[in-house]
Design a protein around this motif. Structure first.
Motif, PDB file in Angstrom:
ATOM      1  N   ARG A   5      26.909  34.215 -40.433  1.00  5.93           N
ATOM      2  CA  ARG A   5      27.136  33.471 -39.194  1.00  5.93           C
ATOM      3  C   ARG A   5      26.666  34.222 -37.961  1.00  5.93           C
ATOM      4  NH1 ARG A   5      26.935  28.540 -40.250  1.00  5.93           N
ATOM      5  NH2 ARG A   5      28.583  27.748 -41.562  1.00  5.93           N
ATOM      6  N   ALA A   6      26.691  35.546 -38.028  1.00  2.00           N
ATOM      7  CA  ALA A   6      26.289  36.346 -36.871  1.00  2.00           C
ATOM      8  C   ALA A   6      25.699  37.658 -37.356  1.00  2.00           C
ATOM      9  CB  ALA A   6      27.471  36.599 -35.950  1.00  2.00           C
ATOM     10  N   LEU A   7      24.823  38.197 -36.559  1.00  7.90           N
ATOM     11  CA  LEU A   7      24.156  39.454 -36.887  1.00  7.90           C
ATOM     12  C   LEU A   7      23.961  40.235 -35.606  1.00  7.90           C
ATOM     13  CD1 LEU A   7      22.283  41.265 -38.756  1.00  7.90           C
ATOM     14  CD2 LEU A   7      20.426  39.849 -37.910  1.00  7.90           C
ATOM     15  N   SER A   8      24.260  41.526 -35.667  1.00 12.78           N
ATOM     16  CA  SER A   8      23.928  42.402 -34.548  1.00 12.78           C
ATOM     17  C   SER A   8      23.340  43.686 -35.119  1.00 12.78           C
ATOM     18  CB  SER A   8      25.155  42.694 -33.675  1.00 12.78           C
ATOM     19  OG  SER A   8      26.132  43.383 -34.403  1.00 12.78           O
ATOM     20  N   LEU A   9      22.536  44.333 -34.331  1.00 12.01           N
ATOM     21  CA  LEU A   9      21.891  45.581 -34.731  1.00 12.01           C
ATOM     22  C   LEU A   9      22.368  46.701 -33.822  1.00 12.01           C
ATOM     23  CD1 LEU A   9      18.245  44.273 -35.218  1.00 12.01           C
ATOM     24  CD2 LEU A   9      19.961  44.676 -36.985  1.00 12.01           C
ATOM     25  N   GLN A  10      22.572  47.879 -34.421  1.00  8.51           N
ATOM     26  CA  GLN A  10      22.924  49.071 -33.662  1.00  8.51           C
ATOM     27  C   GLN A  10      21.912  50.148 -34.011  1.00  8.51           C
ATOM     28  OE1 GLN A  10      26.929  50.148 -34.681  1.00  8.51           O
ATOM     29  NE2 GLN A  10      27.807  48.750 -33.192  1.00  8.51           N
ATOM     30  N   ALA A  11      21.299  50.699 -32.995  1.00  8.50           N
ATOM     31  CA  ALA A  11      20.320  51.751 -33.221  1.00  8.50           C
ATOM     32  C   ALA A  11      20.744  52.993 -32.465  1.00  8.50           C
ATOM     33  CB  ALA A  11      18.948  51.300 -32.752  1.00  8.50           C
ATOM     34  N   ALA A  12      20.889  54.087 -33.212  1.00 12.32           N
ATOM     35  CA  ALA A  12      21.155  55.398 -32.632  1.00 12.32           C
ATOM     36  C   ALA A  12      20.285  56.365 -33.423  1.00 12.32           C
ATOM     37  CB  ALA A  12      22.629  55.753 -32.748  1.00 12.32           C
ATOM     38  N   PHE A  13      19.205  56.788 -32.799  1.00 10.31           N
ATOM     39  CA  PHE A  13      18.208  57.592 -33.498  1.00 10.31           C
ATOM     40  C   PHE A  13      18.875  58.651 -34.345  1.00 10.31           C
ATOM     41  CE2 PHE A  13      15.020  60.933 -33.868  1.00 10.31           C
ATOM     42  CZ  PHE A  13      13.973  60.191 -34.375  1.00 10.31           C
ATOM     43  N   PRO A  14      18.562  58.791 -35.592  1.00  9.24           N
ATOM     44  CA  PRO A  14      17.504  58.146 -36.373  1.00  9.24           C
ATOM     45  C   PRO A  14      18.006  56.964 -37.217  1.00  9.24           C
ATOM     46  CG  PRO A  14      18.309  60.021 -37.604  1.00  9.24           C
ATOM     47  CD  PRO A  14      19.146  59.917 -36.341  1.00  9.24           C
ATOM     48  N   ARG A  15      19.190  56.444 -36.953  1.00  8.10           N
ATOM     49  CA  ARG A  15      19.767  55.396 -37.808  1.00  8.10           C
ATOM     50  C   ARG A  15      19.756  54.032 -37.135  1.00  8.10           C
ATOM     51  NH1 ARG A  15      25.400  57.814 -38.914  1.00  8.10           N
ATOM     52  NH2 ARG A  15      24.746  59.641 -37.829  1.00  8.10           N
ATOM     53  N   VAL A  16      19.543  53.012 -37.959  1.00 10.04           N
ATOM     54  CA  VAL A  16      19.666  51.632 -37.518  1.00 10.04           C
ATOM     55  C   VAL A  16      20.608  50.936 -38.492  1.00 10.04           C
ATOM     56  CG1 VAL A  16      18.472  49.463 -37.040  1.00 10.04           C
ATOM     57  CG2 VAL A  16      17.328  51.631 -36.567  1.00 10.04           C
ATOM     58  N   ARG A  17      21.589  50.257 -37.963  1.00 12.87           N
ATOM     59  CA  ARG A  17      22.575  49.550 -38.782  1.00 12.87           C
ATOM     60  C   ARG A  17      22.581  48.078 -38.382  1.00 12.87           C
ATOM     61  NH1 ARG A  17      22.801  53.737 -41.543  1.00 12.87           N
ATOM     62  NH2 ARG A  17      24.373  55.330 -41.283  1.00 12.87           N
ATOM     63  N   GLN A  18      22.967  47.247 -39.349  1.00 11.18           N
ATOM     64  CA  GLN A  18      23.189  45.844 -39.024  1.00 11.18           C
ATOM     65  C   GLN A  18      24.648  45.511 -39.309  1.00 11.18           C
ATOM     66  OE1 GLN A  18      20.903  43.081 -41.437  1.00 11.18           O
ATOM     67  NE2 GLN A  18      20.703  44.627 -43.034  1.00 11.18           N
ATOM     68  N   ILE A  19      25.202  44.684 -38.461  1.00  9.17           N
ATOM     69  CA  ILE A  19      26.580  44.236 -38.616  1.00  9.17           C
ATOM     70  C   ILE A  19      26.530  42.743 -38.865  1.00  9.17           C
ATOM     71  CG2 ILE A  19      28.864  44.053 -37.581  1.00  9.17           C
ATOM     72  CD1 ILE A  19      28.001  46.588 -35.927  1.00  9.17           C
ATOM     73  N   LEU A  20      26.992  42.345 -40.039  1.00  7.80           N
ATOM     74  CA  LEU A  20      26.952  40.948 -40.467  1.00  7.80           C
ATOM     75  C   LEU A  20      28.341  40.357 -40.362  1.00  7.80           C
ATOM     76  CD1 LEU A  20      25.118  41.531 -43.835  1.00  7.80           C
ATOM     77  CD2 LEU A  20      24.073  40.728 -41.737  1.00  7.80           C
ATOM     78  N   GLU A  21      28.410  39.133 -39.883  1.00  4.42           N
ATOM     79  CA  GLU A  21      29.635  38.351 -39.955  1.00  4.42           C
ATOM     80  C   GLU A  21      29.356  37.237 -40.961  1.00  4.42           C
ATOM     81  OE1 GLU A  21      31.675  35.368 -36.985  1.00  4.42           O
ATOM     82  OE2 GLU A  21      31.871  37.451 -36.294  1.00  4.42           O
ATOM     83  N   ILE A  22      30.140  37.198 -42.041  1.00  2.02           N
ATOM     84  CA  ILE A  22      29.903  36.258 -43.128  1.00  2.02           C
ATOM     85  C   ILE A  22      31.123  35.366 -43.285  1.00  2.02           C
ATOM     86  CG2 ILE A  22      29.387  36.009 -45.594  1.00  2.02           C
ATOM     87  CD1 ILE A  22      28.199  38.860 -45.469  1.00  2.02           C
ATOM     88  N   GLU A  23      30.887  34.048 -43.280  1.00  2.00           N
ATOM     89  CA  GLU A  23      31.950  33.074 -43.494  1.00  2.00           C
ATOM     90  C   GLU A  23      32.051  32.806 -44.992  1.00  2.00           C
ATOM     91  OE1 GLU A  23      32.635  28.332 -42.807  1.00  2.00           O
ATOM     92  OE2 GLU A  23      31.544  29.427 -41.257  1.00  2.00           O
ATOM     93  N   CYS A  24      33.233  33.044 -45.563  1.00  2.00           N
ATOM     94  CA  CYS A  24      33.463  32.880 -47.006  1.00  2.00           C
ATOM     95  C   CYS A  24      34.638  31.954 -47.259  1.00  2.00           C
ATOM     96  CB  CYS A  24      33.779  34.234 -47.666  1.00  2.00           C
ATOM     97  SG  CYS A  24      32.527  35.481 -47.455  1.00  2.00           S
ATOM     98  N   ARG A  25      34.732  31.508 -48.500  1.00  4.17           N
ATOM     99  CA  ARG A  25      35.886  30.734 -48.976  1.00  4.17           C
ATOM    100  C   ARG A  25      36.410  31.412 -50.211  1.00  4.17           C
ATOM    101  NH1 ARG A  25      34.073  28.432 -45.033  1.00  4.17           N
ATOM    102  NH2 ARG A  25      34.514  26.320 -44.394  1.00  4.17           N
ATOM    103  N   GLU A  26      37.678  31.193 -50.503  1.00  2.00           N
ATOM    104  CA  GLU A  26      38.279  31.714 -51.736  1.00  2.00           C
ATOM    105  C   GLU A  26      37.925  30.832 -52.896  1.00  2.00           C
ATOM    106  OE1 GLU A  26      40.274  34.479 -52.885  1.00  2.00           O
ATOM    107  OE2 GLU A  26      39.240  35.198 -51.124  1.00  2.00           O
TER     108      GLU A  26
END
Length: 182
Positions: A161-182
């Motif tokens: 549902r949503a994605l953001s990126l964080q970059a702090a040299f030398p690393r890049v991360r992605q933060i995912l928001e995922i909508e799930c059901r049981e």
């Protein structure tokens, strides 16, 4: 009639039919996507676009969301619009969501799609927030893609549902928001 920018007009039309607007990654194209291209009760039958094992997840948070389990909704236009009763198949359609009225619902197909999006966003839900590195095999998980997350042998299927990126040299991360059901 519409007052505002072109993108606001496109966004408004997409919302009226239960969708959203996304920019294409590679060119100057807008994509109108349905909020639920596959309804959640059919997710277990689907092949995910991506699999994400817990082993590559750096951080995980879980939020439980409880919504009413509506199984029918009336979607109406205004004036010359349409009136559609949308019911989740296989149910009695006896637990009605609040009626939705939208002046842009002038065709039965658009009203049906709006109702489908309303009914898909009901019942108990899980919002997973996962921080992962950007893996060379996958790259960035696109918003709207179906992801299967596996943790300690248990799998959850959901939509990004949503994605953001964080970059702090030398690393890049992605933060995912995922909508799930049981």
């Amino acid at each position: 009639s519409h007052t505002g920018s072109h993108i606001e007009a496109v966004t408004r039309i997409a919302e009226a039919a239960g969708g959203y607007v996304q920019a294409a990654a590679a060119d100057r194209t807008l994509i109108v996507r349905h909020r639920y291209p596959i309804v959640p009760w059919d997710w277990p039958l689907q092949t995910p676009d991506f699999s994400l094992p817990a082993a590559v997840t750096l951080r995980e948070s879980v939020e439980w969301i409880e919504r009413p389990a509506y199984n029918a909704v009336y979607v109406s236009g205004e004036g010359a619009g349409v009136l559609a009763r949308v019911r989740r198949s296989g149910t009695a359609g006896d637990f009605l969501a609040p009626m939705v009225t939208d002046p842009l619902n002038t065709a039965s197909q658009a009203a049906s799609q709006r109702g489908r999006a309303i009914l898909a966003d009901t019942g108990p839900q899980i919002r997973l927030t996962l921080e992962t590195p950007i893996l060379p095999e996958v790259g960035i998980y696109p918003v709207g893609s179906m992801v299967q997350f596996t943790d300690h042998g248990a799998s959850k299927m959901g939509l990004v549902r949503a994605l953001s990126l964080q970059a702090a040299f030398p690393r890049v991360r992605q933060i995912l928001e995922i909508e799930c059901r049981e």
